[in-house]
Design an enzyme around this catalytic site. Structure first.
Site, PDB file in Angstrom:
ATOM      1  N   ASP A  67       0.777  -1.235  -0.077  1.00 12.28           N
ATOM      2  CA  ASP A  67       0.195  -0.001   0.067  1.00 12.28           C
ATOM      3  C   ASP A  67       0.930   1.168  -0.260  1.00 12.28           C
ATOM      4  O   ASP A  67       2.228   1.166   0.246  1.00 12.28           O
ATOM      5  CB  ASP A  67      -0.879  -0.064   1.435  1.00 12.28           C
ATOM      6  CG  ASP A  67      -0.246  -0.300   2.504  1.00 12.28           C
ATOM      7  OD1 ASP A  67       1.084  -0.103   2.527  1.00 12.28           O
ATOM      8  OD2 ASP A  67      -0.874  -0.824   3.457  1.00 12.28           O
ATOM      9  N   ASN A 142      -6.828  -1.706  14.331  1.00 18.23           N
ATOM     10  CA  ASN A 142      -8.177  -2.057  14.075  1.00 18.23           C
ATOM     11  C   ASN A 142      -8.435  -3.424  13.397  1.00 18.23           C
ATOM     12  O   ASN A 142      -9.390  -3.593  12.853  1.00 18.23           O
ATOM     13  CB  ASN A 142      -8.979  -1.066  13.462  1.00 18.23           C
ATOM     14  CG  ASN A 142      -8.703  -0.520  12.077  1.00 18.23           C
ATOM     15  OD1 ASN A 142      -7.628  -1.415  11.733  1.00 18.23           O
ATOM     16  ND2 ASN A 142      -9.019   0.380  11.475  1.00 18.23           N
ATOM     17  N   HIS A 144      -6.671  -4.345  10.731  1.00 19.47           N
ATOM     18  CA  HIS A 144      -6.841  -4.166   9.338  1.00 19.47           C
ATOM     19  C   HIS A 144      -5.431  -4.944   8.535  1.00 19.47           C
ATOM     20  O   HIS A 144      -4.374  -4.993   9.315  1.00 19.47           O
ATOM     21  CB  HIS A 144      -6.862  -2.812   8.514  1.00 19.47           C
ATOM     22  CG  HIS A 144      -5.715  -2.198   8.993  1.00 19.47           C
ATOM     23  ND1 HIS A 144      -5.824  -0.589   8.984  1.00 19.47           N
ATOM     24  CD2 HIS A 144      -4.455  -2.077   9.064  1.00 19.47           C
ATOM     25  CE1 HIS A 144      -4.632  -0.006   9.259  1.00 19.47           C
ATOM     26  NE2 HIS A 144      -3.802  -0.826   9.272  1.00 19.47           N
ATOM     27  N   GLU A 149      -9.689  -1.468   5.555  1.00 23.47           N
ATOM     28  CA  GLU A 149     -10.312  -0.801   6.879  1.00 23.47           C
ATOM     29  C   GLU A 149     -11.332  -1.801   6.990  1.00 23.47           C
ATOM     30  O   GLU A 149     -12.145  -2.408   6.062  1.00 23.47           O
ATOM     31  CB  GLU A 149     -10.483   0.393   6.448  1.00 23.47           C
ATOM     32  CG  GLU A 149      -9.495   1.430   6.448  1.00 23.47           C
ATOM     33  CD  GLU A 149      -8.763   1.777   7.761  1.00 23.47           C
ATOM     34  OE1 GLU A 149      -8.194   0.812   8.428  1.00 23.47           O
ATOM     35  OE2 GLU A 149      -8.167   2.726   8.300  1.00 23.47           O
TER      36      GLU A 149
HETATM   37  C1  GLP Z   1      -0.334   0.513   8.392  1.00 25.75           C
HETATM   38  C2  GLP Z   1      -0.040  -0.422   7.281  1.00 25.75           C
HETATM   39  C3  GLP Z   1      -0.124  -1.780   7.453  1.00 25.75           C
HETATM   40  C4  GLP Z   1       0.630  -1.968   8.788  1.00 25.75           C
HETATM   41  C5  GLP Z   1       0.029  -1.500   9.959  1.00 25.75           C
HETATM   42  C6  GLP Z   1       0.781  -1.680  11.165  1.00 25.75           C
HETATM   43  O1  GLP Z   1      -1.531   0.844   8.529  1.00 25.75           O
HETATM   44  N1  GLP Z   1      -1.054  -0.063   6.141  1.00 25.75           N
HETATM   45  O2  GLP Z   1       0.285  -2.779   6.381  1.00 25.75           O
HETATM   46  O3  GLP Z   1       0.500  -3.576   9.100  1.00 25.75           O
HETATM   47  O4  GLP Z   1       0.407   0.053   9.648  1.00 25.75           O
HETATM   48  O5  GLP Z   1       1.935  -1.047  11.572  1.00 25.75           O
HETATM   49  P1  GLP Z   1       2.840  -1.028  12.744  1.00 25.75           P
HETATM   50  O6  GLP Z   1       3.560  -2.479  12.441  1.00 25.75           O
HETATM   51  O7  GLP Z   1       3.679   0.100  12.833  1.00 25.75           O
HETATM   52  O8  GLP Z   1       1.906  -1.358  13.876  1.00 25.75           O
END
Ligand code: GLP
Length: 260
Positions: A67, A142, A144, A149
């Protein structure tokens, strides 16, 4: 689904890197799906070590990132600014330090003038590359995966997706704030692979770290399959799914042993 519970973040990262390195050694021209966020940084550090100390060869590897924020992005052939795009993140955390060819790196382009067309082309590019051999995943607060989302169709494809207040808050705190950005400067939508796109990868490798994710991952892997927690869709994957957790993230699970 294989669950691996490790003692801490470092062991989680090393275990994940071993799996990725094995994939590259077995199939030097494999297609890897990469993720962003704080969780995979330790794994990327370890992959850099594999490259530098053990000569792990990435020259034939192709990559597709999950993404990108819509409105941020960079042209990989030009020097980049200190923005908070996932493209910059990947360059700094991994790509700048291994022998990957720039032509083999694919990241949704957040500055695309025609995002819908871009997303269709991205899907086609994945197909043309033969599909993703191994897709690295984290999990959002959340529940995802990528930026799918709550409420995203479990059959969804790559698309432009608005971000929820919870995700904006979490990601502002963990990245944008530290880099000196104001809340208003943060994009409120993103280009993301869909849940359906992710489920087509041949091996899903999910990493989860920290107490704050313990209940979320419990719901995702022990609870019902629901679009409220898009990570729960990994239960639908017909092939290989590996979830590596550190002890804190595993603290709410019903199991305490490795499961195959
Ligand atoms: C973002 C990304 C996700 C990732 C999430 C968690 O929202 N789009 O792909 O899994 O962050 O991030 P973190 O590893 O910093 O908790």
């Amino acid at each position: 689904m294989k669950l691996i519970i490790t003692k801490d973040y470092e062991e989680m990262s090393k275990t994940a890197a071993v799996i990725i390195a094995e994939t590259v050694k077995t199939k030097p021209n494999c297609v890897l799906g990469f993720a962003t966020g704080g969780t995979p940084i330790g794994t990327y550090k370890e992959l850099i070590r594999y490259y530098k100390e053990e000569k792990l060869d990435f020259s034939l590897v192709k990559t597709f990132n999950l993404d990108e924020y819509f409105g941020l992005g960079m042209d990989l052939s030009k020097p980049y600014d200190k923005d908070q795009s996932y493209a910059r993140f990947m360059q700094e955390e991994l790509f700048d330090h291994i022998n990957i060819s720039k032509d083999n790196i694919n990241i949704p382009y957040g500055l695309a003038k025609q995002p819908e067309k871009f997303c269709i082309d991205y899907e086609n590019k994945i197909k043309k590359a033969g599909g993703i051999d191994l897709q690295l995943l984290g999990i959002g607060g959340n529940g995802h995966i990528a930026f799918n989302e709550p409420g995203s169709s479990l059959a969804s494809r790559t698309r432009l997706q608005p971000l929820t207040k919870k995700t904006l808050k979490d990601n502002y705190e963990s990245f944008f704030k530290k880099a000196g950005f104001n809340k208003e400067d943060m994009p409120c939508s993103a280009l993301t692979m869909g849940v359906g796109t992710i489920l087509e990868a041949r091996h899903l490798l999910m990493l989860v770290s920290g107490k704050s994710k313990a209940l979320t991952i419990k719901e995702a892997i022990e609870g019902c399959i629901t679009s409220k927690i898009t990570a729960s869709a990994i239960q639908l994957h017909p092939g290989k799914v590996t979830v590596i957790l550190d002890d804190d993230a595993a603290s709410e699970l019903s199991w305490s042993l490795d499961l195959v």
